[in-house]
Write a protein that holds these residues in place. Structure first.
Motif, short mmCIF file in Angstrom:
data_model
loop_
_atom_site.label_atom_id
_atom_site.label_comp_id
_atom_site.label_asym_id
_atom_site.label_seq_id
_atom_site.Cartn_x
_atom_site.Cartn_y
_atom_site.Cartn_z
N SER A 211 -6.09 11.02 1.14
CA SER A 211 -5.26 9.98 1.36
C SER A 211 -6.41 9.03 2.50
CB SER A 211 -4.56 10.88 2.71
OG SER A 211 -3.96 10.09 3.46
N VAL A 212 -7.26 9.38 2.77
CA VAL A 212 -8.07 8.54 3.58
C VAL A 212 -8.53 7.37 2.11
CG1 VAL A 212 -9.84 8.44 4.57
CG2 VAL A 212 -8.88 10.15 5.44
N LEU A 213 -8.76 8.18 1.43
CA LEU A 213 -9.50 7.35 0.48
C LEU A 213 -8.71 6.05 -0.30
CD1 LEU A 213 -11.59 9.86 -1.86
CD2 LEU A 213 -12.80 8.22 -0.66
N VAL A 214 -7.36 6.32 -0.73
CA VAL A 214 -6.05 5.80 -0.76
C VAL A 214 -6.48 4.79 0.33
CG1 VAL A 214 -4.28 5.53 -0.97
CG2 VAL A 214 -4.77 7.25 -2.15
N GLY A 215 -5.97 4.64 1.67
CA GLY A 215 -6.14 3.60 1.89
C GLY A 215 -7.44 3.19 1.97
N LEU A 216 -8.69 3.43 1.89
CA LEU A 216 -9.93 2.80 2.48
C LEU A 216 -9.65 1.81 0.86
CD1 LEU A 216 -12.73 5.34 2.59
CD2 LEU A 216 -12.19 3.54 4.29
N LEU A 217 -9.08 1.75 -0.22
CA LEU A 217 -9.32 1.30 -1.09
C LEU A 217 -8.30 0.37 -1.08
CD1 LEU A 217 -10.01 0.79 -4.31
CD2 LEU A 217 -7.70 2.17 -5.02
N TYR A 218 -7.03 0.18 -0.85
CA TYR A 218 -6.27 -0.31 -0.07
C TYR A 218 -6.95 -1.15 0.92
CZ TYR A 218 -2.40 0.22 -3.56
OH TYR A 218 -2.05 1.05 -4.47
N LEU A 219 -7.60 -1.04 1.83
CA LEU A 219 -7.96 -1.68 2.68
C LEU A 219 -9.20 -2.55 2.61
CD1 LEU A 219 -8.47 -2.29 5.80
CD2 LEU A 219 -10.07 -0.73 6.45
N ILE A 220 -10.18 -2.61 1.61
CA ILE A 220 -11.32 -3.35 0.58
C ILE A 220 -10.34 -4.74 -0.20
CG2 ILE A 220 -13.04 -3.25 -0.74
CD1 ILE A 220 -13.53 -0.51 -0.15
N LEU A 221 -9.64 -3.98 -0.80
CA LEU A 221 -8.64 -4.97 -1.29
C LEU A 221 -8.07 -6.15 -0.83
CD1 LEU A 221 -7.14 -5.58 -4.18
CD2 LEU A 221 -5.71 -4.32 -3.86
N TYR A 222 -7.41 -5.48 0.47
CA TYR A 222 -7.02 -6.61 1.83
C TYR A 222 -8.22 -7.34 2.18
CZ TYR A 222 -4.66 -8.02 6.40
OH TYR A 222 -4.34 -8.83 7.21
N LEU A 223 -9.35 -6.51 2.48
CA LEU A 223 -9.75 -7.69 3.13
C LEU A 223 -11.12 -8.90 1.89
CD1 LEU A 223 -11.59 -5.14 5.21
CD2 LEU A 223 -10.24 -7.07 6.20
N SER A 224 -11.01 -8.22 0.13
CA SER A 224 -11.54 -9.08 -0.40
C SER A 224 -10.22 -9.68 -1.06
CB SER A 224 -12.02 -8.12 -1.31
OG SER A 224 -11.37 -7.74 -2.14
N SER A 225 -9.29 -10.37 -0.66
CA SER A 225 -8.72 -10.47 -1.74
C SER A 225 -7.46 -11.67 -0.69
CB SER A 225 -7.97 -9.44 -3.28
OG SER A 225 -6.75 -10.08 -4.32
N SER A 226 -8.33 -12.38 -0.62
CA SER A 226 -6.68 -13.35 -0.03
C SER A 226 -5.42 -13.65 -1.36
CB SER A 226 -6.97 -15.15 0.49
OG SER A 226 -7.65 -15.15 -0.88
N TYR A 227 -5.63 -13.59 -1.83
CA TYR A 227 -4.47 -14.08 -2.99
C TYR A 227 -3.38 -12.16 -3.18
CZ TYR A 227 -1.61 -13.61 -7.20
OH TYR A 227 -0.82 -13.61 -7.89
N TYR A 228 -3.92 -11.11 -3.03
CA TYR A 228 -3.10 -10.19 -2.67
C TYR A 228 -2.71 -9.73 -2.05
CZ TYR A 228 -1.92 -5.23 -4.04
OH TYR A 228 -0.86 -3.95 -3.95
N ARG A 229 -3.44 -10.25 -0.29
CA ARG A 229 -3.00 -9.77 1.07
C ARG A 229 -1.45 -11.03 1.33
NH1 ARG A 229 -8.21 -10.86 2.67
NH2 ARG A 229 -8.22 -13.15 3.24
N LYS A 230 -1.70 -12.10 0.54
CA LYS A 230 -0.92 -12.81 0.73
C LYS A 230 0.81 -12.62 -0.25
CE LYS A 230 0.99 -18.25 -0.79
NZ LYS A 230 0.14 -19.35 -1.59
N GLU A 232 0.88 -9.09 -1.35
CA GLU A 232 1.69 -7.66 -0.51
C GLU A 232 1.54 -7.29 0.31
OE1 GLU A 232 3.30 -5.74 -0.57
OE2 GLU A 232 3.84 -5.17 -2.55
N PRO A 233 2.32 -8.22 1.60
CA PRO A 233 1.90 -8.23 2.51
C PRO A 233 1.86 -6.83 3.38
CG PRO A 233 4.07 -8.69 2.13
CD PRO A 233 3.64 -9.29 1.79
N ALA A 234 2.58 -5.56 3.09
CA ALA A 234 2.29 -4.64 3.68
C ALA A 234 1.17 -3.27 2.97
CB ALA A 234 3.61 -3.62 2.53
N VAL A 235 0.39 -4.64 2.08
CA VAL A 235 -1.14 -3.13 1.89
C VAL A 235 -1.90 -3.50 3.43
CG1 VAL A 235 -2.33 -5.56 2.22
CG2 VAL A 235 -3.31 -3.85 0.60
N LEU A 236 -1.86 -3.81 3.86
CA LEU A 236 -2.64 -3.61 5.52
C LEU A 236 -1.89 -2.94 5.88
CD1 LEU A 236 -5.05 -4.45 7.28
CD2 LEU A 236 -3.16 -5.07 8.30
#
Length: 650
Positions: A211-230, A232-236
């Motif tokens: 659970s924690v690793l999945v969360g950290l993976l998507y948190l890194i994706l959220y912080l590193s990819s402005s395209y993905y943040r835009k 997929e708003p549910a990623v955070l």
């Protein structure tokens, strides 16, 4: 696909029934203890395994009796495991208080090395075996002020003598909503119990880590990819809900949090864990709302967020024995919320078959995540009220939720990427087609403009021919032939997409110059400077407009006329074609209008040639001019492009 909704409903019912059987099976434990005694003559000694010390223990409420001091005491019995609200005779007790449990092990066949596993005794305890204090968790006290809660699972190793052994437990509960031995005491082979303890730890650690690793993976994706943040708003919301949910799991079961931080008090473990629980709930609500607002509208999400946000107030500002009552509400209410969401998802799936078939994978993953959240809180609720002995389903649900949600967002991103790629390909094809159409229109437009015959040119030429018919019929005949060749070339529209040899272009220019010289005679002088042995292809109608512009706007503006020089030569990796005249020159604004394609009337011929050259070679005309100093117009054709043109022509 037509019956997918029925298959899904059937699978849901099957899972629900399986979970029901699991709880029934877990609740069917064997009672070995009768009237406070476990007689090994009546059971098989667990040589390679263990048993649970379930049954009727002696119980003395509001008394902390020391080992060996039970003579003369009025014995009462209570079922273990279970809360101490009622004994076997029906006597009821307050949930807050203290008491003593006692168990006698009789007819032990031989001296034995054994282990005793304490899982959950609420909320502070001391364990005596044959008068020796072997374990203490928290501080057992008769009052709340002196009590210190503690409920960390423990594994005790000991050696029992042959014959009889006394086990005495002192328990106090002034904080939790229920008191007593909540989970079975496991007794038996040390290796078997140690292995079981290690398996539980490994399972719980694995689920929380996933659970924690999945969360950290998507948190890194959220912080590193402005395209993905835009996109997929549910990623955070996903990343934080899985992180908090995984960390929350460390306070349950074997209480990994207490193992990692042994100096942390039970009060601290509870506050950290329940703070993480409230945080996980808030982010889960945000996640479910952002994914599918139909199931959890904004208003409902906001109301629920306020309710669960109040948990932080209780956690931060209220003592443990008060906010535990809010915790019970939290368990029940959370279970109800996710149950309602689960029912809504099932209902929607059952009613929307056509929509479901188009997005079957996405909906199944979403439904699995909702069910996992419900299962976690449902199992946690049953554990907290003593209806189940383990939290295996809760930890399994943590892993299921994290994997299902991660897979859902990955699948949504894959669909989005696929759709974006398809749209990009369609857009590229459309742009390519538009470019082709634009080029065709542009070239036809240029061809049309080039094919136009200036009325005064044709009129003057015909006048010259008619005047020569009586004076010099042979010359008139030659001029008619020359005009015919010129007109044939001018009206050959299909030449737009062809390449012609330099010799052909020069011949057409020669025809034009011959017609013009018949009109202007000595006022027009022509100089040819063509390098020998040059043979290459070039686009048609590039020279004649330049020559025409030099004569009409350069030389004929002067009374005495002038000369025009046509040069063709190779310089380094390019062929250079230039037209020079000694006429009146071109004003700077006209030059700029030609190069910038503004379309001023005086530069139409130059603009057409410039546009074609830019289209073909990305480099147009070069114009050098000065007023009353003449004009030089030239362009370059790369040798490399000429070679490719020759291949196409072949």
């Amino acid at each position: 696909m037509k019956n997918i909704r029925w298959v899904f409903v059937f699978m849901s019912v099957l899972i629900a029934v399986s979970i029901g059987f699991y709880y029934v099976f877990m609740g069917n434990s064997t009672f070995y203890v009768k009237d406070g005694i476990l007689d090994f003559k009546s059971i098989e000694w667990p040589g390679n395994s263990y048993i649970e010390l379930n049954g009727e223990w002696e119980f003395y409420y509001n008394e902390l009796i020391q080992p060996g001091q039970f003579d003369g005491k009025d014995k009462r019995y209570i079922e273990v495991p279970g809360i101490w609200s009622r004994d076997v005779e029906g006597e009821t007790y307050p949930v807050k208080g203290f008491g003593t449990y006692r168990l006698l092990l009789k007819n032990i066949p031989q001296d034995s090395d054994v282990a005793l596993k304490k899982t959950s005794i609420r909320n502070a305890s001391r364990i005596y075996i044959n008068g020796d204090l072997l374990a203490e968790d928290g501080v057992v006290s008769e009052t709340l002020e002196k009590s210190v809660p503690g409920n960390q699972p423990q594994l005790i190793f000991l050696r029992l003598p042959k014959g009889e052994t006394e086990i005495v437990l002192h328990v106090s509960n002034h904080e939790y909503v229920q008191g007593g031995i909540a989970r079975p005491l496991q007794f038996g082979n040390p290796v078997a119990l140690q292995n079981r303890h290690d398996r539980n730890l490994l399972f719980e650690f694995s689920m929380t880590t996933v659970s924690v690793l999945v969360g950290l993976l998507y948190l890194i994706l959220y912080l590193s990819s402005s395209y993905y943040r835009k996109e997929e708003p549910a990623v955070l919301s996903l990343s934080l809900s899985t992180i908090f949910l995984g960390l929350m799991g460390t306070m349950y079961g074997e209480r990994i949090l207490g193992i990692l931080f042994p100096s942390l008090s039970m009060d601290g473990i509870f506050r950290i864990g329940h703070g993480l629980a409230a945080s996980a709930m808030l982010w889960m609500l945000s996640l479910f709302h952002k994914l599918y607002e139909d199931f959890l509208p904004r208003l409902h999400k906001n109301v629920l967020s306020v309710i669960f946000g109040m948990m932080f107030v209780f956690i931060l500002f209220f003592p443990l024995h008060i906010y535990m009552y809010a915790l019970q509400f939290y368990f029940y209410f959370s279970t109800m919320v996710f149950f309602v969401l689960w029912v809504r998802v099932l209902s929607w799936i059952f009613q929307r078959r056509n929509t479901l078939e188009k997005n079957i994978t996405e909906h199944l993953l979403y439904a699995t995540a909702i069910f996992s959240a419900f299962l976690f809180y449902f199992d946690e609720m049953l554990y907290s009220i003593g209806n189940t002995d383990t939290m295996h389903l809760s930890f399994l649900a943590i892993g299921m939720y994290s994997v299902a949600m991660a897979s859902l967002l990955l699948y949504r991103y894959t669909l989005h990427y696929r759709r974006s790629r398809e749209l990009s390909m369609e857009l590229l094809q459309t742009l390519d087609e538009l470019a082709k159409q634009h080029n065709m229109v542009e070239e036809k437009e240029i061809s049309f403009l080039q094919a136009q015959i200036k009325p005064h040119f044709l009129f003057n030429t015909l006048n010259v021919i008619s005047s020569q018919i009586l004076v010099d019929p042979e010359k008139a005949h030659d001029l008619v032939s020359t005009l015919g060749e010129y007109l044939h070339a001018k009206f050959d529209f299909e030449n737009t997409h062809k390449w012609i040899h330099l010799e052909e272009e020069l011949t057409m220019v020669g025809s034009y110059l011959e017609l013009e010289q018949s009109r202007f005679e000595e006022r027009l002088r022509v100089i040819w400077d063509v390098e020998e042995n040059l043979h290459f292809l070039l686009p048609p109608f590039t020279l004649q407009p330049l020559v025409e512009n030099a004569i009409r706007h350069g030389l004929m503006e002067k009374l005495e006329g002038g000369k025009v020089k046509i040069s063709v030569y190779q310089k380094e990796e390019s062929y250079v074609i230039s037209i020079a005249d000694d006429g009146v020159g071109i004003p700077e604004e006209i030059i700029q209008s030609v190069l910038q394609k503004d379309g001023l009337s005086r530069g139409v011929g130059l603009i057409n040639v410039h546009r074609r050259l830019k289209l073909l070679y990305e480099e147009g005309l070069h114009i050098e001019s000065g007023l009353d100093e003449g004009t030089l117009v030239y362009f370059k054709i790369p040798v490399e492009d000429v070679n490719s043109n020759e291949i196409c022509a072949d």
